[in-house]
Design an enzyme around this catalytic site. Structure first.
Site, PDB file in Angstrom:
ATOM      1  N   GLU A 466       0.836  -1.211   0.000  1.00  0.00           N
ATOM      2  CA  GLU A 466       0.000   0.000   0.000  1.00  0.00           C
ATOM      3  C   GLU A 466       0.868   1.258   0.000  1.00  0.00           C
ATOM      4  OE1 GLU A 466      -2.874  -0.409  -0.847  1.00  0.00           O
ATOM      5  OE2 GLU A 466      -3.023  -2.547  -0.377  1.00  0.00           O
ATOM      6  N   HIS A 469       1.784   2.065  -3.511  1.00  0.00           N
ATOM      7  CA  HIS A 469       0.720   2.839  -4.176  1.00  0.00           C
ATOM      8  C   HIS A 469       0.798   4.299  -3.728  1.00  0.00           C
ATOM      9  CE1 HIS A 469      -1.460  -0.276  -6.241  1.00  0.00           C
ATOM     10  NE2 HIS A 469      -1.739  -0.959  -5.158  1.00  0.00           N
ATOM     11  N   HIS A 472       3.382   6.336  -5.448  1.00  0.00           N
ATOM     12  CA  HIS A 472       2.945   6.703  -6.800  1.00  0.00           C
ATOM     13  C   HIS A 472       2.186   8.034  -6.745  1.00  0.00           C
ATOM     14  CE1 HIS A 472       1.392   4.605 -10.767  1.00  0.00           C
ATOM     15  NE2 HIS A 472       2.152   5.636 -11.010  1.00  0.00           N
TER      16      HIS A 472
HETATM   17 ZN   LIG Z   1      -2.446  -2.983  -4.995  1.00  0.00          ZN
END
Ligand SMILES: [Zn+2]
Length: 676
Positions: A466, A469, A472
């Site tokens: 997580e 992510h 990102h």
């Molecule tokens: Zn994922």
């Protein structure tokens, strides 16, 4: 209305002032504003341009977007019946609004005119991506069709949502209707105590004797893995495998054929050869051939290992239990037994080395070594629950990059699992840089007065996932919010997250944080080795299974006509031919309960699980070649993948980072399926 904090200007969500009663009027008002913004675009008498049409559309409804993100994020992380009820009222309003935009012929006319002129203009790469994204959004929804075909498309869409719903309801009914009663405790040897306990409670609830087992995953999986009673495993597996395939009211065979037919009709209407063609146009993989070749390549390497592993399992089952006719219901059980025998890796031994706060610190250290980020805990931001921790993130020049909310522990209003979400996108508007507000939500055991929160290894990788992510989103550096951060193609979005998991298997990274919470001892190397080895256990069988689901998905959705299909089971057998290594069970069928592709959004997308693994393994191999904290490689990853979001085609981004296309061998090597 003036008292409504959601309608005031705010940067960070003013959680403490928001009450449930504020949402409905805030949605109504901001929807109205968003509609007005659309009208202004449509009614503009000037020649349509990128700025007065595409950009204007991209930046319309900003207030609505902020309110929606707060509302739906809360509905996942801190909900209650009132919010759930509101969601039922608000969701249709939002889909109506989005349909009104996508079906607005005058708006589309303007977009099309800008789109047609695109080669005459001097657009940036990002502007072209935005223009294409918006144009395709409309055409894939039928904007280019004549009135008759548009009506047919609406009919198909309605029929599809009805049929998918009915498919899902049947699977649910089959799951709920099934119960396996066991009266005698001696038949339950091997099953973990908590599973037995809940089976007993369920029996009591139903005023029945003994224990009742259901097909729910939290029951099904442990029984298949641990129940010594072979007959029990068999009954449960047959129950599980025949969902939607029995001769009763919940049979899904017709639904499967209908869904496949409707999707094919829809694709034909829009000018595509197949549903998979339609879906893959908006994916990194692009074509059906690419996906087939991709899956076949992996199968070629996985099947020989799978055959050997199965032989090993059969021999082991014979050795310890004299099983001569090894069946599907034996696979998970003997896999688990053999795994215990070989690795003896107990989660409880590892947990003391993964105290939550140290893991968080370690995760931040990894991000700081790679991308020179600093995470500062702050206490001046409002949160929706006292458990939520807030950080401000800074880059190497000490510039503010993002806000990170972290919400780690389970509670009544939070759904299961772990996820990353956004309260505010990164974008640039009117020359002003807006930085993102990002959130990670998990369900890790809460600390008690005497014991801190200790994570299982699986939870550690979940947190890193997580966080990947989140990176990102945090590093995003684009102009348009709909191309920012994790707004990328589906088969590309898991690269940053899965990539981060790799550091959890490296002693150079683990020694930064994996220390015993009482003795401060670093996690012993022998455990790290065991973690790595056991993660590849029976990898041939696992890979083959995963790829076979991708094959089945394509078998249904890459078809260009329905001519050859008669029976669901026949089609499925054909797809599994040469892949299924254990004898088929006639009374079971996968397709009739394959919710991922017939109910959820994974149709023609099941391959993307493996696809993302190939990307992350290949990307991490680059790090391993140069050093897992190598500055140059990390910078390339940040500059090309993390910062650019969806502004460039993912394959091009990947090549800019890696210097070449991803090679599946990296994954096969990591999984131990080929030698390096
Ligand atoms: Zn994922």
């Amino acid at each position: 209305m003036d008292q409504n904090p959601l309608l005031h200007t705010f940067d960070h969500p003013p959680f403490s002032k928001i009450e449930n009663s504020h949402f409905k009027p805030a949605f109504e008002k901001s929807l109205k504003e968003a509609r007005t913004e659309i009208h202004i675009i449509v009614d503009n008498i000037e020649t349509p341009t990128f700025s007065n049409t595409i950009e204007a559309l991209e930046f319309s409804g900003q207030k609505l977007g902020r309110i929606s993100s707060i509302f739906f994020n809360l509905n996942s992380a801190e909900t209650n019946t009132e919010i759930q009820k509101l969601a039922q009222e608000i969701s249709p309003l939002l889909s109506e609004f989005s349909n009104d935009i996508l079906l607005n012929a005058n708006l589309f006319k303007k977009i099309k005119s800008v789109f047609k002129d695109k080669s005459n203009e001097d657009y940036s790469q990002e502007q072209i991506m935005l223009l294409e994204k918006i144009y395709k959004n409309f055409t894939r929804n039928g904007a280019n069709l004549n009135q008759n075909d548009q009506n047919r498309l609406r009919e198909i869409d309605m029929e599809l949502s009805r049929t998918s719903l009915s498919f899902g309801e049947n699977v649910l009914a089959e799951t709920n209707n099934f119960e396996l009663q066991v009266k005698d405790k001696s038949e339950l040897d091997g099953i973990p105590d908590d599973i037995k306990e809940s089976a007993k409670n369920l029996a009591e609830e139903k005023q029945k004797e003994g224990y009742i087992f259901t097909l729910d995953f939290p029951t099904f999986i442990p029984v298949m893995k641990f129940a010594e009673n072979r007959e029990l495993r068999k009954k449960l597996l047959l129950g599980f495998g025949s969902k939607g395939f029995k001769d009763n009211d919940y049979n899904n065979e017709k639904n499967v054929l209908n869904i496949v037919k409707l999707r094919l009709d829809r694709a034909h209407l829009l000018g595509y050869k197949s549903h998979a063609d339609f879906v893959l146009q908006e994916r990194m993989a692009k074509t059906v051939d690419t996906v087939h070749t991709f899956l076949d390549n992996i199968l070629e390497k996985a099947i020989p290992s799978a055959v050997k592993e199965l032989e090993e399992l059969k021999a082991f089952a014979y050795e310890i239990d004299s099983i001569k006719d090894f069946k599907k219901w034996d696979k998970a059980y003997y896999t688990e037994r053999l795994k215990q025998k070989k690795f003896d890796l107990n989660e409880e031994i590892l947990k003391p080395y993964f105290e939550l706060n140290r893991v968080i610190e370690g995760m931040f250290k990894v991000a700081s070594k790679l991308y020179h980020l600093t995470f500062k805990k702050v206490s001046d931001l409002e949160t929706y629950h006292e458990d939520v921790i807030t950080y401000k993130v800074y880059d190497e020049t000490n510039k503010y990059l993002a806000t990170l909310y972290a919400d780690f522990h389970p509670r009544a209003g939070k759904r299961d699992g772990a996820w990353m979400t956004i309260y505010k996108d990164q974008y640039r508007f009117n020359k002003k840089e807006e930085r993102p507000q990002v959130s990670i939500v998990c369900n890790f055991t809460k600390p008690t007065k005497t014991k801190p929160s200790l994570l299982t290894f699986n939870e550690v990788t979940t947190l890193f996932h997580e966080f990947g992510h989140a990176l990102h989103a945090i590093n995003a550096n684009t102009t348009y919010p709909s191309l920012s951060g994790a707004s990328v193609y589906w088969d590309f979005v898991e690269l940053p997250s899965q990539l981060m998991e790799n550091w959890c298997y490296e002693s150079e990274a683990l020694k930064l944080f994996a220390r015993h919470y009482q003795t401060n001892e670093i996690l012993p190397t022998k455990y790290i080795e065991k973690i790595k080895e056991s993660s590849n256990f029976m990898e041939g069988l696992q890979t083959t299974r995963q790829v076979s689901f991708g094959k089945l998905d394509l078998a249904w959705h890459a078809m260009e006509s329905m001519n050859s299909i008669d029976k669901v089971k026949d089609k499925e057998d054909l797809a599994f031919k040469d892949i299924e290594l254990l004898p088929d069970i006639e009374s079971t069928c996968m397709s009739t309960a394959f919710g991922h592709i017939f109910q959820g959004g994974y149709s023609s997308g099941y391959y993307s699980y493996k696809w993302a693994e190939v990307l992350d393994a290949d990307a991490f191999e680059y790090f391993k070649e140069k050093g897992i904290f190598n500055d140059e490689v990390a910078k390339k990853f940040r500059d090309n993948v993390l910062q650019l979001g969806g502004t460039v085609e993912p394959m091009a981004l990947y090549k800019q980072f890696r210097g070449k296309e991803p090679n599946p061998n990296a994954l096969l090597k990591r999984a131990g399926l080929i030698k390096s």
